[in-house]
Motif scaffolding. Structure first.
Motif, PDB file in Angstrom:
ATOM      1  N   VAL A  30       0.840  -1.198   0.000  1.00 34.74           N
ATOM      2  CA  VAL A  30       0.000   0.000   0.000  1.00 34.74           C
ATOM      3  C   VAL A  30       0.881   1.256   0.000  1.00 34.74           C
ATOM      4  CG1 VAL A  30      -1.699   1.320   1.312  1.00 34.74           C
ATOM      5  CG2 VAL A  30      -1.951  -1.145   1.079  1.00 34.74           C
ATOM      6  N   THR A  31       1.885   1.294   0.883  1.00 34.83           N
ATOM      7  CA  THR A  31       2.799   2.444   0.910  1.00 34.83           C
ATOM      8  C   THR A  31       3.550   2.531  -0.407  1.00 34.83           C
ATOM      9  OG1 THR A  31       3.546   1.257   2.871  1.00 34.83           O
ATOM     10  CG2 THR A  31       4.185   3.567   2.698  1.00 34.83           C
ATOM     11  N   GLY A  32       3.998   1.397  -0.908  1.00 34.72           N
ATOM     12  CA  GLY A  32       4.748   1.366  -2.167  1.00 34.72           C
ATOM     13  C   GLY A  32       3.938   1.968  -3.298  1.00 34.72           C
ATOM     14  N   LYS A  33       2.666   1.643  -3.333  1.00 36.88           N
ATOM     15  CA  LYS A  33       1.807   2.167  -4.402  1.00 36.88           C
ATOM     16  C   LYS A  33       1.661   3.687  -4.270  1.00 36.88           C
ATOM     17  CE  LYS A  33      -2.417   1.628  -6.904  1.00 36.88           C
ATOM     18  NZ  LYS A  33      -3.600   0.843  -7.178  1.00 36.88           N
ATOM     19  N   ALA A  34       1.477   4.154  -3.029  1.00 36.16           N
ATOM     20  CA  ALA A  34       1.318   5.593  -2.799  1.00 36.16           C
ATOM     21  C   ALA A  34       2.571   6.346  -3.247  1.00 36.16           C
ATOM     22  CB  ALA A  34       1.029   5.848  -1.323  1.00 36.16           C
ATOM     23  N   ILE A  35       3.729   5.777  -2.959  1.00 32.28           N
ATOM     24  CA  ILE A  35       4.983   6.433  -3.361  1.00 32.28           C
ATOM     25  C   ILE A  35       5.117   6.415  -4.882  1.00 32.28           C
ATOM     26  CG2 ILE A  35       7.515   6.323  -3.190  1.00 32.28           C
ATOM     27  CD1 ILE A  35       6.958   4.973  -0.405  1.00 32.28           C
ATOM     28  N   TYR A  36       4.716   5.305  -5.473  1.00 35.99           N
ATOM     29  CA  TYR A  36       4.756   5.204  -6.942  1.00 35.99           C
ATOM     30  C   TYR A  36       3.892   6.295  -7.575  1.00 35.99           C
ATOM     31  CZ  TYR A  36       4.626   3.424 -11.671  1.00 35.99           C
ATOM     32  OH  TYR A  36       4.750   3.333 -13.035  1.00 35.99           O
ATOM     33  N   VAL A  37       2.674   6.440  -7.041  1.00 34.26           N
ATOM     34  CA  VAL A  37       1.742   7.432  -7.588  1.00 34.26           C
ATOM     35  C   VAL A  37       2.348   8.836  -7.501  1.00 34.26           C
ATOM     36  CG1 VAL A  37      -0.495   8.554  -7.153  1.00 34.26           C
ATOM     37  CG2 VAL A  37      -0.336   6.060  -7.186  1.00 34.26           C
ATOM     38  N   LYS A  38       3.017   9.105  -6.403  1.00 33.69           N
ATOM     39  CA  LYS A  38       3.550  10.441  -6.174  1.00 33.69           C
ATOM     40  C   LYS A  38       4.857  10.701  -6.941  1.00 33.69           C
ATOM     41  CE  LYS A  38       4.283  13.485  -2.292  1.00 33.69           C
ATOM     42  NZ  LYS A  38       4.668  13.495  -0.887  1.00 33.69           N
ATOM     43  N   HIS A  39       5.715   9.693  -7.028  1.00 37.01           N
ATOM     44  CA  HIS A  39       7.073   9.946  -7.528  1.00 37.01           C
ATOM     45  C   HIS A  39       7.421   9.301  -8.868  1.00 37.01           C
ATOM     46  CE1 HIS A  39       8.447  11.906  -3.817  1.00 37.01           C
ATOM     47  NE2 HIS A  39       7.636  11.063  -3.217  1.00 37.01           N
ATOM     48  N   CYS A  40       6.631   8.391  -9.354  1.00 36.40           N
ATOM     49  CA  CYS A  40       7.015   7.678 -10.574  1.00 36.40           C
ATOM     50  C   CYS A  40       5.949   7.743 -11.668  1.00 36.40           C
ATOM     51  CB  CYS A  40       7.282   6.196 -10.300  1.00 36.40           C
ATOM     52  SG  CYS A  40       8.108   5.829  -8.742  1.00 36.40           S
ATOM     53  N   MET A  41       4.695   7.845 -11.253  1.00 38.78           N
ATOM     54  CA  MET A  41       3.592   7.643 -12.175  1.00 38.78           C
ATOM     55  C   MET A  41       3.521   8.661 -13.304  1.00 38.78           C
ATOM     56  SD  MET A  41      -0.341   7.060 -11.174  1.00 38.78           S
ATOM     57  CE  MET A  41      -0.896   8.731 -11.418  1.00 38.78           C
ATOM     58  N   THR A  42       3.850   9.928 -13.018  1.00 41.14           N
ATOM     59  CA  THR A  42       3.745  10.932 -14.077  1.00 41.14           C
ATOM     60  C   THR A  42       4.614  10.523 -15.270  1.00 41.14           C
ATOM     61  OG1 THR A  42       5.363  12.160 -12.804  1.00 41.14           O
ATOM     62  CG2 THR A  42       3.124  13.061 -12.875  1.00 41.14           C
ATOM     63  N   CYS A  43       5.719   9.889 -15.014  1.00 39.24           N
ATOM     64  CA  CYS A  43       6.561   9.444 -16.128  1.00 39.24           C
ATOM     65  C   CYS A  43       6.229   8.019 -16.566  1.00 39.24           C
ATOM     66  CB  CYS A  43       8.032   9.532 -15.739  1.00 39.24           C
ATOM     67  SG  CYS A  43       8.566  11.234 -15.523  1.00 39.24           S
ATOM     68  N   HIS A  44       6.294   7.083 -15.639  1.00 38.34           N
ATOM     69  CA  HIS A  44       6.170   5.666 -16.042  1.00 38.34           C
ATOM     70  C   HIS A  44       4.715   5.203 -16.186  1.00 38.34           C
ATOM     71  CE1 HIS A  44      10.464   4.775 -15.970  1.00 38.34           C
ATOM     72  NE2 HIS A  44      10.550   5.506 -14.873  1.00 38.34           N
ATOM     73  N   GLN A  45       3.734   6.065 -15.896  1.00 34.53           N
ATOM     74  CA  GLN A  45       2.296   5.783 -16.040  1.00 34.53           C
ATOM     75  C   GLN A  45       1.785   4.805 -14.981  1.00 34.53           C
ATOM     76  OE1 GLN A  45       0.691   7.730 -18.621  1.00 34.53           O
ATOM     77  NE2 GLN A  45       2.753   8.533 -18.351  1.00 34.53           N
TER      78      GLN A  45
END
Ligand code: HEC
Length: 141
Positions: A30-45
């Protein structure tokens, strides 16, 4: 009379520790997903497909994502720019360093990435991030 008591106690304790392990794994994702959304998603989708025509590679079953953990941790710490090949396609984009993330956040986000988007790789632990960060510092990076 003593033996059955210990047996019951032991079974009980091991059930608790299993439940805790399962819980910490879920929390981690759950934490991993939240961090992904905040720090990676804009680029890696959100689905990890990247954006090929913007030089952003996917995170789906790539050699980097599934490969040695020290290498992928290093990508997050130092960023990446250079010519790389990902799933047969060439990329020469620029990924900024994510070193502001704490060791536990890097462990959680990489655990999430390695077990999402169809990936099935082992979790990344905080101590693995810690030693990769130390090796990185030693190398003067
Ligand atoms: C600003 C956009 C951007 C952000 C934010 C970003 N990346 Fe990247 N990432 C890139 C680009 C561009 C590359 C390819 C760099 C190159 O061509 O040398 C890359 C490469 C990678 C690679 C290695 C190649 C592959 O696709 O397997 C991994 C793994 C990766 N990123 C994971 C992450 C994770 C996890 C996060 C969040 C903590 C993240 N990135 C945040 C743009 C970004």
């Amino acid at each position: 009379m003593r033996r059955p008591f210990f047996l019951i106690l032991f079974t009980f304790l091991s059930l608790i520790s299993q439940a805790q392990k399962r819980k910490s794994h879920v929390t981690y994702r759950v934490t991993g997903k939240a961090i992904y959304v905040k720090h990676c998603m804009t680029c890696h989708q959100s689905d990890g497909t990247g954006v090929q025509n913007m030089m952003i590679p996917p995170l789906i079953k790539t050699d980097y994502v599934l490969g040695p953990k020290a290498a992928i941790i290093k990508i997050l710490l130092n960023g990446l720019n250079g010519d790389i090949k990902v799933n047969g396609d060439n990329y020469s984009g620029e990924m900024p360093s994510q070193a502001v993330l704490k060791n536990s956040e890097i462990a959680a986000v990489l655990t999430y990435v390695r077990s999402s988007f169809g990936n099935k790789a082992s979790p990344v632990t905080v101590s693995e991030v810690k030693s990769a960060r130390a090796a990185n510092k030693k190398a003067g990076l």
